[in-house]
Structure formats: C-alpha cells, structure tokens
Design an enzyme around this catalytic site. Structure first.
Site, PDB file in Angstrom:
ATOM      1  N   TYR A 128       0.686  -1.199  -0.014  1.00 27.53           N
ATOM      2  CA  TYR A 128      -0.058   0.053  -0.067  1.00 27.53           C
ATOM      3  C   TYR A 128       0.915   1.204   0.212  1.00 27.53           C
ATOM      4  CZ  TYR A 128      -3.771  -3.173   1.235  1.00 27.53           C
ATOM      5  OH  TYR A 128      -4.697  -4.375   1.232  1.00 27.53           O
ATOM      6  N   LYS A 181       3.652 -15.161   2.496  1.00 32.98           N
ATOM      7  CA  LYS A 181       3.710 -16.229   1.260  1.00 32.98           C
ATOM      8  C   LYS A 181       5.206 -16.408   0.768  1.00 32.98           C
ATOM      9  CE  LYS A 181       1.141 -17.740  -2.096  1.00 32.98           C
ATOM     10  NZ  LYS A 181       0.373 -19.004  -1.807  1.00 32.98           N
ATOM     11  N   ASP A 191      -2.648 -18.309   2.316  1.00 37.60           N
ATOM     12  CA  ASP A 191      -3.718 -18.925   1.842  1.00 37.60           C
ATOM     13  C   ASP A 191      -4.283 -19.947   2.908  1.00 37.60           C
ATOM     14  OD1 ASP A 191      -1.292 -19.790   1.207  1.00 37.60           O
ATOM     15  OD2 ASP A 191      -1.774 -20.810  -0.676  1.00 37.60           O
ATOM     16  N   ASP A 223      -4.734  -6.659   6.408  1.00 32.05           N
ATOM     17  CA  ASP A 223      -5.878  -5.898   6.191  1.00 32.05           C
ATOM     18  C   ASP A 223      -7.171  -6.989   5.566  1.00 32.05           C
ATOM     19  OD1 ASP A 223      -7.692  -4.312   5.098  1.00 32.05           O
ATOM     20  OD2 ASP A 223      -6.709  -3.558   3.178  1.00 32.05           O
ATOM     21  N   ASP A 272     -10.246  -8.483   8.331  1.00 29.44           N
ATOM     22  CA  ASP A 272     -11.823  -8.237   8.266  1.00 29.44           C
ATOM     23  C   ASP A 272     -12.179  -9.819   8.293  1.00 29.44           C
ATOM     24  OD1 ASP A 272     -11.695  -5.648   8.117  1.00 29.44           O
ATOM     25  OD2 ASP A 272     -12.304  -5.610   6.102  1.00 29.44           O
TER      26      ASP A 272
END
Ligand code: NAD
Length: 361
Positions: free
Chosen positions: A146, A195, A227, A251, A255
């Site tokens: 980001y 990852k 994942d 992020d 959520d």
C-alpha cells in the site's frame, strides 16, 4: 498512577460511545487508584466545523504530549454531510490518515474474540465455535504494497499497472518485536503469516521473525502461508493466539477474522508506535444512521480503552477487570440493539456503560 489520555470524541456516534468508555475508565481509576487526566482533542468533522480542516498541527502536538489517545469514530454521511463537499484532503477521514502518519503508528492490533454468549451471531458451525475463540491480529500498517511505488502506463500498446511490495529488515523487526511482546501478555503463541513460497519480501519476513523469536524462548512460533491462514480462520479459529503479518495480508485476514465474531459494535482496535504510545478506537465507523439515538453499542470503544490500559500503561489487572465486566454483562443477557437476540434484554448506550461499570470492583 496518573494517566494522560487524549480524547477524540469524533463524529456521529463517536461522542456517545466515547462517553461510556470514559465512564468505565473513571470507574476503573476509582477502584484501582488511578487518576484519569483527559485532554479533549478535535479531529474529523468536529475539527472541520471549528477550524476548517480535519486535523490541526496543534492537535497533533497535543496528541503527542499524551500517553495515549482514545478515539471514537469520525466521518459523516457522504451523501448529506457538507464535509464531503470539501476536497478529499480536507474531509474528515484525511485527519485519520494524517494522525496515523504523524504519530508513526506502524502496528495495528485487532482482537477477534467470539464470546460464548454471542456465538449465535457467528456464521460458523457450532462444533467449530464451541467455547468461543480469542485471537489478536497484528498487522504492519505503514509499509508493504500500500506504500510502495506504483504506476499505470502503456507498455507495447497495452495499459499496464504495477505496484511494489517492499519491506526492509528494520520494519519487519520492529513489528515482530511488538507481536512477541503482546504474545507474552497472552497465550504465548505467534503465527507469522506470509507467502514465503513465492515472495522475496515474505522470505525476508520469515528470516527476521525467526531472529526475533530467538529472543523470546517462552513464545511458540509457527509460520503459516496466507492462503492456508485464510482457510484455518474459518476451519479452526481456536488454534490462533497472535497472528503477525504484513500490511495487505493483515488487511484481509483481520476483516475475515472480525466477520466471524459477529457485530461491528464489539470490535476494538489499537495502533501503536515504537514507544508505549497508542491510538485506541473501535473498528467501526461513526454510524450516522443511528447517531444521537442512544442505541449505539459502546462495547468496542470500552474494550479499546481496556487495550489502552494493557498496552500503553501496562495495567493488565485493570484491563482484565473491564474485559471480565463486559463478559458478565453479556452473560446476564443485556444487549444493545445490534447484538440483540430473542429472550435477551435490550438496553441503550448509556445503560450498557452503567452495567459494565457495575461489575468493576
Ligand atoms: P459504519 O461502521 O459507521 O456503519 C455500518 C453499519 O454498522 C451501520 O448500520 C451502523 O449503524 C452499524 N454500526 C457501526 N458501529 C456501530 C455500533 N457501535 N453500534 C451499533 N451499530 C453500529 O460504516 P459506514 O456507514 O460505512 O461509515 C459511516 C462513516 O464512518 C463514514 O463517514 C466513514 O468514512 C466513517 N468511518 C470511520 C472510521 C474510523 O473513524 N476509523 C472507520 C470506518 C468508517
């Protein structure tokens, strides 16, 4: 102990829910012998109304001078509020981004707790949620994809976009240390999510996290691919204590984790910098649709205040007292409208604050 707390009441339901958190802090102070010294700070729409901008330099300095800041939510209804006639950099939410940057808040903490009493609100099967769960998602907040370089341009006749994901070892080390420190206050397990089978940034992440883990022999470290983590959160959420991860993965996972706990009115959060300073706020917004009606759920803000006592002031006993009081009130069957279910007793914002105070001390 004297606690210097900056208070941003904010907009919409902000003043209502912050008032309840202050009530609970005051009661905790009385019982445990602490003095709460509040400084009111203006941010968001409330600051636009007075100063024309969502955050002044003076407010930033006042926030820096506090030991911690407790905040309600900011913002209004984008369709009807005059704040949204202003250019984007002058709108309420710009204040939030500015204060996070000015205070160097690089670590975001979001607990995802499923109270046994609210498990009806959880979309997972009962056999998975039996006994509830309690995890803390620790997300890096100021680096990664980001904040990296990005561009969109035409390459060989095709519109092409690129984003970059960069972390240096210092950025990883400081968030990892925070994650292990927090695990030491909990069940002493860190799941570092990356990852590393694909990304260089994740391989560096894993290496640095392992170096930091060596300084915390009491804490169990496991690595998990992002994942797999997304699957495990809905398959077996009880396995997690602290999930430590980079900005974008955090992020998404935070959520996901909060959705499986039920109501937005229950979700606390904290953003921390390198010192003990933190900004503590509910995860939800300013809920203009219910503002002024006295029905908003103050529990997320009250639990954010408990996090403040734990992480900025090291007052674990006091934070436990608030969290236990919330559990007891839920167990007694009291609910605000957002978490109401059949057979329970519906109460308003202020009454919920009073009930929680009643169980402290
Ligand atoms: P929201 O979270 O304010 O509301 C979504 C829904 O959840 C609404 O139906 C609302 O009534 C309900 N809700 C939220 N908090 C509640 C509580 N404590 N008790 C009971 N119900 C609650 O999201 P939104 O409507 O998309 O945004 C409203 C405003 O809040 C916007 O201006 C947005 O930019 C701002 N916002 C601010 C923050 C922040 O301050 N950190 C975060 C998100 C959104």
């Amino acid at each position: 102990m004297k606690l210097n707390i900056g208070v941003i009441k904010g907009d919409g339901i902000g003043p209502e829910i912050v008032a309840e958190a202050m009530k609970v802090l005051d009661k905790t102070g009385q019982v445990y012998g602490h003095e709460m010294n509040y400084t009111q700070l203006l941010m968001g729409g409330a600051s636009i109304d007075v100063h024309g901008i969502p955050l002044t330099d003076e407010t930033i300095e006042q926030a820096k001078a506090s030991d911690a800041v407790l905040m309600g939510s900011i913002g209004g209804d984008a369709k009807t509020s005059p704040w949204y006639q202003l250019e984007p950099s002058k709108r309420p939410e710009a204040g939030l981004l500015k204060i996070r940057k000015a205070l160097n808040l690089f670590a975001n903490l979001r607990p995802a707790v499923l109270y046994d009493e609210l498990k009806g609100a959880c979309p997972l099967k009962e056999e998975i949620t039996q006994g509830g769960f309690d995890m803390m998602i620790m997300r890096e907040l100021t680096g990664g994809l980001y904040f990296g370089e990005r561009s969109t341009e035409e390459v060989d006749g095709l519109m092409t976009a690129h984003d970059t994901l960069t972390y240096n070892e210092a950025e990883i080390r400081r968030i990892a240390k925070r994650g292990f420190d927090i695990a030491m206050k909990r069940r002493r397990k860190v799941t570092s999510v990356d990852k590393a089978n694909v990304l260089d940034s994740s391989r560096l992440w894993r290496k640095v996290v392992e170096e930091v883990a060596a300084e915390y022999p009491e804490v169990e470290l496991e690595h998990m691919l992002v994942d797999n983590c997304a699957m495990q959160l809905v398959k077996d959420p009880k396995q997690f204590d602290v999930i430590l991860t980079e900005n974008m993965f955090g992020d998404i996972l935070s959520d996901e984790a909060s959705m499986v706990t039920g109501s937005i009115g229950m979700l606390a959060s904290a953003s921390l910098n390198e010192s003990r300073f933190g900004l503590y706020e509910p995860s939800g917004g300013s809920a203009p649709d219910i503002a002024g009606k006295g029905i908003a759920n103050p529990i997320a803000t009250i639990l954010s205040a408990a996090m403040m006592l734990r992480f900025s002031f090291d007052l674990d006993k006091e934070a436990d007292a608030i969290e236990n009081a919330v559990s007891k009130v839920l167990k007694d069957g009291y609910r605000t409208i957002d978490i109401m279910s059949e057979g329970k007793m519906q109460i308003g914002t202020s009454e919920m604050g009073d009930k929680i105070c009643g169980y402290i001390g």
